[in-house]
Each structure stands twice: as structure tokens, then as C-alpha cells.
Design a protein around this motif. Structure first.
Motif, PDB file in Angstrom:
ATOM      1  N   ASP A  67       0.820  -1.211   0.000  1.00 10.96           N
ATOM      2  CA  ASP A  67       0.000   0.000   0.000  1.00 10.96           C
ATOM      3  C   ASP A  67       0.857   1.265   0.000  1.00 10.96           C
ATOM      4  N   ALA A  68       1.922   1.284   0.807  1.00  8.28           N
ATOM      5  CA  ALA A  68       2.792   2.459   0.887  1.00  8.28           C
ATOM      6  C   ALA A  68       4.069   2.098   1.622  1.00  8.28           C
ATOM      7  N   VAL A  69       5.151   2.759   1.272  1.00 13.06           N
ATOM      8  CA  VAL A  69       6.396   2.639   2.023  1.00 13.06           C
ATOM      9  C   VAL A  69       6.334   3.670   3.138  1.00 13.06           C
ATOM     10  N   SER A  70       6.711   3.258   4.350  1.00 10.08           N
ATOM     11  CA  SER A  70       6.562   4.128   5.512  1.00 10.08           C
ATOM     12  C   SER A  70       7.842   4.810   5.946  1.00 10.08           C
ATOM     13  N   ASP A  71       8.924   4.025   6.130  1.00  4.58           N
ATOM     14  CA  ASP A  71      10.088   4.592   6.793  1.00  4.58           C
ATOM     15  C   ASP A  71      11.293   3.685   6.591  1.00  4.58           C
ATOM     16  N   ILE A  72      12.454   4.194   6.959  1.00  3.80           N
ATOM     17  CA  ILE A  72      13.660   3.382   7.097  1.00  3.80           C
ATOM     18  C   ILE A  72      13.912   3.278   8.590  1.00  3.80           C
ATOM     19  N   LEU A  73      13.966   2.050   9.092  1.00  2.00           N
ATOM     20  CA  LEU A  73      14.175   1.813  10.515  1.00  2.00           C
ATOM     21  C   LEU A  73      15.613   1.367  10.752  1.00  2.00           C
ATOM     22  N   THR A  74      16.280   1.972  11.706  1.00  2.00           N
ATOM     23  CA  THR A  74      17.584   1.509  12.152  1.00  2.00           C
ATOM     24  C   THR A  74      17.373   0.910  13.531  1.00  2.00           C
ATOM     25  N   VAL A  75      17.666  -0.385  13.644  1.00  2.00           N
ATOM     26  CA  VAL A  75      17.314  -1.145  14.830  1.00  2.00           C
ATOM     27  C   VAL A  75      18.534  -1.905  15.332  1.00  2.00           C
ATOM     28  N   ASN A  76      18.731  -1.889  16.636  1.00  2.00           N
ATOM     29  CA  ASN A  76      19.749  -2.726  17.236  1.00  2.00           C
ATOM     30  C   ASN A  76      19.263  -4.172  17.131  1.00  2.00           C
ATOM     31  N   ALA A  77      20.122  -5.075  16.690  1.00  2.00           N
ATOM     32  CA  ALA A  77      19.741  -6.477  16.499  1.00  2.00           C
ATOM     33  C   ALA A  77      19.137  -7.070  17.769  1.00  2.00           C
ATOM     34  N   ALA A  78      19.592  -6.643  18.940  1.00  2.00           N
ATOM     35  CA  ALA A  78      19.069  -7.164  20.209  1.00  2.00           C
ATOM     36  C   ALA A  78      17.628  -6.714  20.469  1.00  2.00           C
ATOM     37  N   ASP A  79      17.162  -5.669  19.779  1.00  2.00           N
ATOM     38  CA  ASP A  79      15.799  -5.167  19.984  1.00  2.00           C
ATOM     39  C   ASP A  79      14.754  -5.896  19.134  1.00  2.00           C
ATOM     40  N   ILE A  80      15.183  -6.764  18.235  1.00  2.00           N
ATOM     41  CA  ILE A  80      14.242  -7.535  17.425  1.00  2.00           C
ATOM     42  C   ILE A  80      13.736  -8.694  18.274  1.00  2.00           C
ATOM     43  N   ARG A  81      12.432  -8.737  18.475  1.00  2.00           N
ATOM     44  CA  ARG A  81      11.814  -9.752  19.335  1.00  2.00           C
ATOM     45  C   ARG A  81      11.398 -10.969  18.495  1.00  2.00           C
ATOM     46  N   PRO A  82      11.423 -12.144  19.095  1.00  2.00           N
ATOM     47  CA  PRO A  82      10.976 -13.340  18.362  1.00  2.00           C
ATOM     48  C   PRO A  82       9.460 -13.321  18.163  1.00  2.00           C
ATOM     49  N   VAL A  83       9.012 -14.032  17.148  1.00  2.00           N
ATOM     50  CA  VAL A  83       7.576 -14.165  16.887  1.00  2.00           C
ATOM     51  C   VAL A  83       7.024 -15.143  17.917  1.00  2.00           C
TER      52      VAL A  83
END
Length: 166
Positions: A106-122
């Protein structure tokens, strides 16, 4: 006294090594993201040429400067029905395993810069849904962005499978 090479890497370079960038985009009311390194181009929607005997979510192909690129409807791929594409929709061209694919969103929102440790498991759910293409969840403020694994999302659309279907 410890030598500089013996000290743990805790400076700004260590933080940069742990940071990853993602492109976030909307499909319906939901926010998703993919690794920015897979993205080759973002373009406006253009009509595709339909190929017979394809999955519903494979909209067709388009000619991108001499390269034929299959275009997939992510809304349909997620089981949310076909997208009625308009000029406001966007196609994200991605490279997966040496192949180019287009993702209708539908639309591109943003570029996210994320610390790998902040990615949570599903989280595990007790429903028989296919979440193999979900790579994690990124908390962003009060909301969450679902991180996709493009390799798993399109695992059945590789060159080997195309040869079998022919």
C-alpha cells in the motif's frame, strides 16, 4: 594492564555493528519491514502482464529496463484478499537469491535503524497458520512492525520450482 586489543568492543563501532536497517511498509492497517539490503528499487504501480496458471498472489510480470520481474501481491499472499491496485500503490523491487521480485504494498513508511538485540521473536500461537516467513517483531514506540523473511516468504517460487512447473 590490558592491551587495547584485549578490551571488549563497546565503543560506537560495536553499536554500529549491531545496528540493522529495514524498509517498513503498510499492507492494509499493518506495518511490515524487510532488510534494506534486499531492496533494489521502489517504484509506483504499473500494470503487469498476467501469466496463466499462477497463484492468485502472483499478479503477473513487468519489464524493468529489460529484466522481466514477477510481481506479488503481499495482501493476497498474507490471505487478506486481492489488492485493487491504484496509482497510490507501490512496488518494492527486491533481490532474493540472485532473483528480482516485486512486492505490491500500500505504501512505504520509513527506514528503521534497529539494534539487532531489539528484534523480538515471533510468539508461538496455537493456530495452524504459516508463520515461517515471519522473522521477528520490531517494537517502534507504541506499535509493532512485523519483520519478514523474504527467503521463506518466496521459498516456493525459486528457479528450480519454475522448471518443475514448466
Amino acid at each position: 594492564m590490558a592491551e587495547p586489543q584485549d578490551l571488549p568492543n563497546t565503543g560506537p563501532d560495536a553499536a554500529a555493528a549491531q545496528a540493522r536497517q529495514f524498509i517498513s511498509f503498510r499492507v492494509g492497517d499493518d506495518e511490515f519491514a524487510i532488510d534494506i539490503m534486499a531492496v533494489r528499487e521502489i517504484k509506483g504501480w504499473t500494470e503487469t502482464t498476467v501469466l496463466p496458471n499462477q497463484q492468485d498472489y502472483m499478479l503477473g510480470v513487468l519489464n524493468l529496463r529489460g529484466t522481466i520481474v514477477p510481481i506479488f501481491d503481499l495482501r493476497c499472499r498474507f490471505g487478506l484478499g486481492l489488492t485493487t491496485a491504484t496509482r497510490s500503490h507501490v512496488v518494492i523491487i527486491v533481490a532474493i537469491g540472485g532473483r528480482l521480485l516485486g512486492l505490491l504494498v500500500d505504501a512505504v513508511s520509513d527506514i528503521l535503524t534497529v539494534n539487532a538485540a531489539d528484534i523480538r521473536p515471533v510468539p508461538d500461537v496455537d493456530q495452524p497458520i504459516d508463520n515461517a516467513f515471519l522473522a521477528g517483531i520490531i517494537p517502534v514506540g507504541d506499535s509493532m512492525v512485523v519483520l519478514l523473511s523474504l527467503e521463506n516468504l518466496f521459498a516456493n517460487h525459486g528457479p528450480a520450482n519454475a522448471a518443475i512447473a514448466a
